[in-house]
Design an enzyme around this catalytic site. Structure first.
Site, PDB file in Angstrom:
ATOM      1  N   HIS A  57       0.817  -1.212   0.000  1.00  0.00           N
ATOM      2  CA  HIS A  57       0.000   0.000   0.000  1.00  0.00           C
ATOM      3  C   HIS A  57       0.851   1.264   0.000  1.00  0.00           C
ATOM      4  O   HIS A  57       0.563   2.217  -0.726  1.00  0.00           O
ATOM      5  CB  HIS A  57      -0.924  -0.004   1.218  1.00  0.00           C
ATOM      6  N   HIS A 105     -10.529   2.474  -0.128  1.00  0.00           N
ATOM      7  CA  HIS A 105     -10.613   1.981   1.249  1.00  0.00           C
ATOM      8  C   HIS A 105     -11.424   0.690   1.217  1.00  0.00           C
ATOM      9  O   HIS A 105     -12.428   0.533   1.913  1.00  0.00           O
ATOM     10  CB  HIS A 105     -11.254   3.027   2.167  1.00  0.00           C
TER      11      HIS A 105
END
Length: 761
Positions: A57, A105
């Site tokens: 990420h 998300h």
């Protein structure tokens, strides 16, 4: 203050036992690289920092080699800040700049739908704020499993409530987005969020920590244990077969009121020029903010470094360990770099707004990031090793073994039965407009405030969200997001280009000129060579498409590990496009509002049903080739749509995509409250004319007095066009095929989501 390269204090707190680096997501090689970088074993706190900063990420370690080609997209005169910053910034004229970016998300929203979605909005809003802009709008591209699945019933209402609850409290209009259902997203919903902001061109902020002796100030909420491990576990790992991560971290908890006053505090700090650097605390929390600001400062060529005392960080839980404080992803926090002279004013301003502000460190000239905890040095690292110089992998690529087989399984008439008679076409239309992916999204959008701040000009269900930037001149922007996982499953290169083309068509149909692109690339595990081949193809397709259209990629996001066990989602690149209006009063809505207007189809229609809604809804079929993309034709279509809007020749315009001409006609009729009489070409196949998903098309409504001027423009520019009907009555009437009343269409179109998820009260 300077750090010690040998860092004996940090070494002294390292436990003698074997370190659990694999549990933190680090490989043997990565752990060895950390030891080589430090010249010793890392402390617990350092190990935690490397694990989050070298996660997929944060580091983009598997995607970076492919993302580099976006830097070769056109660097237009409008581009002020491109890739590599928190968000891209473009000059829109009149002394104003716009910044926009899309993020994901996904995994947190599956674990805790409300908080996952809410904090997704909060995080992207802070990215925009960090650039110096006031956030002014949000878009929410969403994807879920089958609409009638039990897990969708759990996840979707919470996600929608989280987006609405957070955005509404901030006073941010949610002006666009998508809601897509497909079994590929079962257990792996995609919750992407785009935010846009506006600022004076001279207020663009930097994240660099420069100026030896400057104060490092933490603004906003206290730090707790929520979100610890979010980027390394939720965002950088695959769900197991049970539908959850093997190691379950806590999802962040959002507080929109704290975010609102934090926004106002930061904007006043910017206006008064009280900060020299600013960075939000999102994924990896303090770890990311401290390392990125310090590394950015050193990268300027000025003396840099930072010393931080974690004991000064305001905590919600006094028992937290150093590595927890560093890795916490507690929301609504910002890190500011402030001169000693400005510090009293900064602290006083924050107190006036009711925002907690604490000096936690100092900019040094050590070239290192040093962190103390209870009087001991627990971190002493070169910040670039965390922020910039992590591992980069060129992972193996392999075309999926079923790629050719799936593409060969085309939805031909011999393969899939097609409607032929008028009644069959009518039944197909009603079935499609009521299907989960084509039905009204009002159940979702009615939970959002689309018009707060009084700047919204157009919002869902329009082709693009439109915001006014200047009441005096009409300067404004349009935004649209698009993506089609089925197209990308059939061909990730073409599927990504189709998403780009559709997003550009959407902002052009509203009347604006496309000027910049952002992207959110949602894929399965990068450790799967077939997924990486899809990813590489998508990146190449987007880069080529942007070059052909003359548009810069300003930044974006990669979300990997969207899969359950060994089953990845369809590759789902979501593309956001920013458009610019000289005057938003010239915008074009989708609704047919004027009786007697002539309906003109722009572009050419072919027999293209690969990956179509019709094939899926009626036959549960996914195969063949997606529609062809012609960027020269797409660019010309966009120019015609913008010119027609600007010169007052259009009363309505709607791009054609999922569901084809039939779906566009239904949406425009229902939006405007008027029916249409449609005449299809003699000798044509009504099914193909109505339901094909050929790209590069739009339907426009033209006043009779403007018809000749508009069609002459199309002829001169070489854009194919055809008169297909007229706005009239209260039915959709396709000559020699069927008639259906608007009331019946509205009942079919608007009843699906309330029936699935309950009526709103």
């Amino acid at each position: 203050m300077t750090g010690n390269p040998a860092a004996p204090a940090a070494t002294s707190v390292s436990p003698p036992a074997e370190q659990p680096y694999q549990e933190l997501g680090l490989t043997d090689d990565e752990y060895a690289r950390i030891i080589a970088t430090l010249g010793r074993r890392p402390s617990d706190a350092e190990l935690a920092m490397y694990s989050v900063m070298w996660s997929e990420h944060c580091s983009y370690k598997s995607s970076k080699v492919h993302l580099r080609q976006f830097r070769d997209t056109p660097l237009t005169d409008r581009l002020l800040v491109g890739m590599g910053e928190n968000a891209g910034v473009v000059d829109v004229g009149e002394g104003l700049a716009v910044t926009f970016k899309i993020e994901s998300h996904n995994h947190p929203s599956f674990v805790e739908p409300y908080q996952g979605a809410a904090t997704g909005v909060g995080g992207i809003v802070r990215d925009i704020l960090t650039m110096g802009a006031r956030p002014i709008g949000v878009l929410d591209p969403l994807r879920f499993g089958e609409a009638d699945a039990a897990d969708t019933a759990r996840v979707l209402p919470g996600v929608v409530a989280g987006i609405g609850g957070y955005g509404n409290c901030l006073g941010l209009p949610t002006i666009g987005g998508e809601v897509v259902f497909d079994p590929t997203y079962a257990g792996n919903p995609l919750v992407n969020a785009l935010c846009v902001g506006v600022m004076p061109v001279d207020r663009v902020q930097t994240s660099a920590a420069t100026g030896v002796g400057n104060a490092v100030v933490l603004l906003g909420a206290k730090t707790g244990r929520d979100g610890i491990g979010g980027v390394s576990i939720l965002a950088s790992a695959t769900f197991d077969e049970g539908g959850g991560p093997a190691r379950r971290p806590s999802v962040q908890v959002g507080d929109p009121f704290t975010e609102k006053i934090l926004i106002e505090t930061c904007l006043e700090l910017f206006d008064r020029k009280l900060v020299t650097g600013i960075q939000d605390l999102g994924g990896a929390g303090l770890t990311c903010a401290l390392t990125e600001t310090t590394a950015a400062g050193i990268a300027t060529g000025q003396p840099g470094g930072m010393e931080v005392d974690l004991d000064l960080v305001p905590l919600r839980e006094a028992s937290m360990a150093a590595h927890e404080v560093l890795a916490s992803e507690s929301q609504e926090r910002m890190l500011a770099i402030v001169t000693p002279e400005a510090l009293p004013e900064v602290l006083a301003l924050a107190e006036r707004w009711g925002v907690l502000a604490t000096r936690i460190g100092t900019v040094t000239n050590s070239g290192r990031l040093t962190v103390r905890w209870h009087g001991e040095v627990v971190v002493d690292v070169p910040p670039g090793s965390l922020a910039d110089d992590g591992p980069v992998y060129e992972r193996p690529l392999r075309r999926p073994v079923d790629f050719d087989l799936v593409r060969a399984d085309a939805p031909t008439p011999a393969r899939l039965a097609r409607p032929r008679t008028g009644p069959e076409l009518r039944e197909t239309l009603l079935r499609l407009v009521a299907s989960p992916n084509l039905c009204s999204r009002a159940w979702v959008t009615d939970q959002y405030d689309r018009y707060v701040q009084a700047g919204t000009v157009l919002a869902q269900p329009e082709d693009a969200g439109v915001l006014r930037l200047s009441a005096a001149t009409g300067l404004g922007i349009a935004l649209a997001t698009d993506g089609n996982g089925r197209y990308a499953r059939l061909d990730p290169f073409a599927g990504t280009q189709l998403a780009l083309a559709e997003a550009c068509r959407n902002v052009a149909a509203a009347g604006s000129v496309p000027i910049a692109v952002t992207n959110c690339l949602n894929f399965g595990s990068p450790e799967d060579p077939e997924v990486m081949w899809q990813f590489a193809q998508a990146c190449a397709g987007l880069a080529e498409g942007c070059r052909r259209l003359g548009l810069p990629v300003t930044g974006g996001n990669v979300s990997f590990y969207n899969q359950t066990g060994s089953t990845p989602i369809h590759p789902t690149p979501v593309i956001g496009v920013l458009g610019l209006f000289d005057d938003v009063t010239r915008r074009t809505p989708i609704g047919f509002a004027e009786e007697g207007d002539v309906l003109i189809l722009l572009g050419e229609t072919a027999d293209e049903f690969g990956g179509s809604e019709w094939a899926w809804v009626t036959h549960r079929h996914l195969g063949g080739e997606p529609p062809a993309v012609d960027f020269a034709r797409e660019k010309l279509l966009g120019e015609i749509l913008v010119a027609g809007s600007r010169d007052g020749m259009l009363t309505a315009a709607h791009d054609l995509s999922d569901g084809g001409l039939a779906q566009a006609l239904v949406e425009s009729c229902l939006r405007g409250g008027h029916g249409a009489r449609i005449i299809l070409p003699a000798g044509s196949d009504p099914f193909v004319e109505l339901f094909s998903e050929s790209a590069g098309r739009a339907v426009v409504a033209v006043p009779r007095a403007e018809e000749l001027r508009f069609t002459d423009m199309c002829e001169v520019r070489g854009l194919p066009w055809r008169r297909v009907g007229v706005v009239d009555g209260d039915t959709l009437d396709v000559q020699d095929a069927f008639t259906v009343g608007l009331d019946e269409l509205r009942a079919a179109h608007e009843g699906t989501l309330p029936a699935l998820f309950g009526r709103l009260t």
